[in-house]
Scaffold this motif. Structure first.
Motif, mmCIF file in Angstrom:
data_model
loop_
_atom_site.group_PDB
_atom_site.id
_atom_site.type_symbol
_atom_site.label_atom_id
_atom_site.label_comp_id
_atom_site.label_asym_id
_atom_site.label_seq_id
_atom_site.Cartn_x
_atom_site.Cartn_y
_atom_site.Cartn_z
ATOM 1 N N THR A 157 44.811 8.111 15.258
ATOM 2 C CA THR A 157 45.977 9.156 14.935
ATOM 3 C C THR A 157 45.880 10.426 15.372
ATOM 4 O O THR A 157 46.745 10.963 15.898
ATOM 5 C CB THR A 157 46.354 8.823 13.455
ATOM 6 O OG1 THR A 157 46.480 7.534 12.881
ATOM 7 C CG2 THR A 157 47.490 9.815 13.027
ATOM 8 N N GLU A 158 44.806 11.148 15.208
ATOM 9 C CA GLU A 158 44.370 12.318 15.778
ATOM 10 C C GLU A 158 44.486 12.138 17.434
ATOM 11 O O GLU A 158 45.115 13.261 17.874
ATOM 12 C CB GLU A 158 42.966 12.480 15.618
ATOM 13 C CG GLU A 158 42.742 13.542 14.380
ATOM 14 C CD GLU A 158 41.272 13.924 14.383
ATOM 15 O OE1 GLU A 158 41.156 15.227 14.655
ATOM 16 O OE2 GLU A 158 40.437 13.216 13.991
ATOM 17 N N GLU A 159 44.208 11.505 18.067
ATOM 18 C CA GLU A 159 44.248 11.234 19.594
ATOM 19 C C GLU A 159 45.938 11.011 19.658
ATOM 20 O O GLU A 159 46.185 11.786 20.833
ATOM 21 C CB GLU A 159 43.409 10.239 20.197
ATOM 22 C CG GLU A 159 41.972 10.264 20.005
ATOM 23 C CD GLU A 159 41.454 11.624 20.842
ATOM 24 O OE1 GLU A 159 42.213 11.651 21.745
ATOM 25 O OE2 GLU A 159 40.381 12.090 20.426
ATOM 26 N N ALA A 160 46.396 10.389 19.035
ATOM 27 C CA ALA A 160 47.827 10.248 19.252
ATOM 28 C C ALA A 160 48.660 11.507 18.991
ATOM 29 O O ALA A 160 49.369 11.846 20.004
ATOM 30 C CB ALA A 160 48.505 9.161 18.594
ATOM 31 N N LEU A 161 48.235 12.369 17.908
ATOM 32 C CA LEU A 161 49.158 13.548 17.731
ATOM 33 C C LEU A 161 48.671 14.576 18.700
ATOM 34 O O LEU A 161 49.623 15.498 19.235
ATOM 35 C CB LEU A 161 48.671 13.875 16.389
ATOM 36 C CG LEU A 161 49.002 13.285 15.230
ATOM 37 C CD1 LEU A 161 48.461 13.807 13.959
ATOM 38 C CD2 LEU A 161 50.747 13.122 15.146
ATOM 39 N N MET A 162 47.467 14.525 19.170
ATOM 40 C CA MET A 162 47.083 15.555 20.393
ATOM 41 C C MET A 162 47.557 15.160 21.500
ATOM 42 O O MET A 162 47.901 16.095 22.427
ATOM 43 C CB MET A 162 45.395 15.711 20.291
ATOM 44 C CG MET A 162 44.733 16.427 19.200
ATOM 45 S SD MET A 162 42.956 16.570 19.305
ATOM 46 C CE MET A 162 42.464 15.038 19.405
ATOM 47 N N SER A 163 47.859 14.018 21.896
ATOM 48 C CA SER A 163 48.558 13.688 23.137
ATOM 49 C C SER A 163 50.169 14.205 23.300
ATOM 50 O O SER A 163 50.681 14.098 24.283
ATOM 51 C CB SER A 163 48.692 12.279 23.416
ATOM 52 O OG SER A 163 49.585 11.282 22.523
ATOM 53 N N VAL A 164 50.468 14.404 22.050
ATOM 54 C CA VAL A 164 52.112 14.899 21.962
ATOM 55 C C VAL A 164 52.362 16.303 22.677
ATOM 56 O O VAL A 164 51.471 17.453 22.016
ATOM 57 C CB VAL A 164 52.785 14.853 20.738
ATOM 58 C CG1 VAL A 164 54.204 15.379 20.460
ATOM 59 C CG2 VAL A 164 52.594 13.517 20.166
ATOM 60 N N PRO A 165 52.990 16.667 23.686
ATOM 61 C CA PRO A 165 53.100 17.921 24.219
ATOM 62 C C PRO A 165 53.497 19.117 23.274
ATOM 63 O O PRO A 165 54.476 18.578 22.481
ATOM 64 C CB PRO A 165 53.923 17.716 25.262
ATOM 65 C CG PRO A 165 53.951 16.304 25.782
ATOM 66 C CD PRO A 165 53.766 15.682 24.418
ATOM 67 N N ILE A 183 57.183 17.965 12.340
ATOM 68 C CA ILE A 183 55.875 16.827 12.180
ATOM 69 C C ILE A 183 56.520 15.556 12.163
ATOM 70 O O ILE A 183 56.272 14.435 12.713
ATOM 71 C CB ILE A 183 54.927 17.171 11.201
ATOM 72 C CG1 ILE A 183 54.020 18.405 11.632
ATOM 73 C CG2 ILE A 183 54.116 16.132 11.051
ATOM 74 C CD1 ILE A 183 53.376 19.019 10.485
ATOM 75 N N PHE A 184 57.567 15.448 11.038
ATOM 76 C CA PHE A 184 58.204 14.021 10.702
ATOM 77 C C PHE A 184 59.284 13.374 11.516
ATOM 78 O O PHE A 184 59.320 12.514 11.886
ATOM 79 C CB PHE A 184 58.699 14.252 9.456
ATOM 80 C CG PHE A 184 57.725 13.949 8.139
ATOM 81 C CD1 PHE A 184 57.439 12.623 7.712
ATOM 82 C CD2 PHE A 184 57.104 15.108 7.554
ATOM 83 C CE1 PHE A 184 56.353 12.451 6.947
ATOM 84 C CE2 PHE A 184 56.227 15.037 6.614
ATOM 85 C CZ PHE A 184 55.800 13.639 6.056
ATOM 86 N N LYS A 185 59.930 14.495 12.282
ATOM 87 C CA LYS A 185 60.962 14.280 13.296
ATOM 88 C C LYS A 185 60.840 14.187 14.669
ATOM 89 O O LYS A 185 61.327 13.362 15.424
ATOM 90 C CB LYS A 185 62.180 15.090 12.954
ATOM 91 C CG LYS A 185 62.882 15.015 11.416
ATOM 92 C CD LYS A 185 63.428 13.765 11.570
ATOM 93 C CE LYS A 185 64.363 13.763 10.052
ATOM 94 N NZ LYS A 185 64.982 12.463 9.869
ATOM 95 N N ILE A 186 59.590 14.965 15.100
ATOM 96 C CA ILE A 186 59.292 14.903 16.359
ATOM 97 C C ILE A 186 58.085 14.449 16.822
ATOM 98 O O ILE A 186 57.813 13.587 17.530
ATOM 99 C CB ILE A 186 59.480 16.414 17.051
ATOM 100 C CG1 ILE A 186 60.634 17.172 16.695
ATOM 101 C CG2 ILE A 186 59.222 16.484 18.573
ATOM 102 C CD1 ILE A 186 61.916 16.341 17.491
ATOM 103 N N VAL A 187 56.990 14.824 16.081
ATOM 104 C CA VAL A 187 55.410 14.452 16.563
ATOM 105 C C VAL A 187 55.215 13.120 16.208
ATOM 106 O O VAL A 187 54.621 12.344 16.947
ATOM 107 C CB VAL A 187 54.676 15.598 15.729
ATOM 108 C CG1 VAL A 187 52.996 15.333 16.255
ATOM 109 C CG2 VAL A 187 54.816 17.129 16.201
ATOM 110 N N LEU A 188 55.433 12.841 14.861
ATOM 111 C CA LEU A 188 54.753 11.520 14.219
ATOM 112 C C LEU A 188 55.743 10.423 15.144
ATOM 113 O O LEU A 188 54.945 9.216 15.610
ATOM 114 C CB LEU A 188 54.972 11.347 12.915
ATOM 115 C CG LEU A 188 54.279 11.911 12.023
ATOM 116 C CD1 LEU A 188 54.304 11.784 10.574
ATOM 117 C CD2 LEU A 188 52.744 11.283 12.126
#
Length: 278
Positions: A157-165, A183-188
């Motif tokens: 999950t960390e790697e996935a969140l860090m991959s979000v520009p 976080i809830f509408k864009i990042v996740l």
């Protein structure tokens, strides 16, 4: 000089390409052989007696263990996923990037992910079965497995969140959205494919786990009636059949059903995750 470099680089490139293709072919052949061997040995031994509602010495039914496997997987994911995703969100979105605290947490997390499952089983046995006096029970197995899969889900999950520009976050802030809403509408939602990968890896470890469950959930071959019931999953059922040495054919049949159960659970996880992302 350039021609000499090209002559050197081409053979190295060819060797590297051949090594990659060879590795891929060997991997596919190995997996195909294992699955084919299990299917060939197991399918002829699938009989109606193995799907009886209650386990007896005569039928060695695996149906209660199938039910227990789904039940254990559901409760383990229900416990682990919120904690793991919340932890990853804190480490990526709220904690200071590159701080010593974050680095220390990641080192501990990676260390825990490499600990053998038997150690988690002994911990669960001492902490829950004996100290908490839960006895061999489904809830002891659930909590132990939840602790065991937390590092896997947190890291992916960390790697996935860090991959979000970061541009996505900045655009959301620019439109007036707060941090939590971003976080809830864009990042996740953007990171959902990577989160799904971590959940699927966790499911594979849960369904295939044996050592930790023998010390916590027990080996009773009946369907769990409550979280305090001692019970066994399909992998533990398979181990018990082989350990007794009298039901090898039934063990192969159980292995076939275990493969099918893993595919079904993974498919359900993908479906639910995609629905949540939408």
């Amino acid at each position: 000089m350039k021609k000499a470099k090209k002559l050197i680089s081409h053979p190295l490139s060819a060797i590297g390409t051949a090594a990659v293709y060879t590795s891929a072919v060997l991997t596919v052949l190995s997996v195909t052989f294992i699955i084919g061997y299990i299917l060939v040995k197991g399918i002829p031994n699938l009989t109606p007696e193995l799907f009886a509602l209650k386990y007896t010495v005569k039928n060695q039914s695996m149906l209660p263990s199938v039910f227990n496997t789904f039940l254990l997987t559901f409760f383990t994911l229900l416990t682990a996923i919120p904690i793991a995703i919340s932890s990853a969100v804190f480490l990526v979105e709220y904690a200071k990037r590159g701080s010593k605290f974050v680095r220390a947490i990641r080192v501990v997390n990676e260390t825990l992910s490499g600990i053998p499952s038997i150690v988690f089983g002994l911990f669960g046995f001492l902490a829950f079965v004996i100290s908490k006096q839960w006895g061999y029970s489904l809830r002891a197995g659930v909590i132990t497995l939840a602790i065991m899969v937390l590092p896997v889900i947190i890291r992916t999950t960390e790697e996935a969140l860090m991959s979000v520009p970061d541009a996505y976050r900045e655009a959301s802030y620019g439109l007036g959205a707060g941090k939590l809403r971003t976080i809830f509408k864009i990042v996740l939602p953007t990171a959902m494919p990577g989160i799904i990968s971590g959940i699927i890896l966790a499911i594979g470890r849960i369904v295939g786990e044996t050592a930790a469950l023998i010390y916590t959930a027990g080996t009773v071959p009946d369907a769990a009636e409550s979280l305090s019931s001692s019970t066994r999953t399909l992998s533990v059922h398979l181990y018990c059949l082989l350990n007794e040495g009298l039901y090898t054919n039934q063990a192969y049949a159980t292995a076939v059903v275990l493969l099918i159960v893993v595919l079904i659970i993974n498919a359900l996880s993908n479906f639910l995750a995609k629905r949540i992302a939408k």
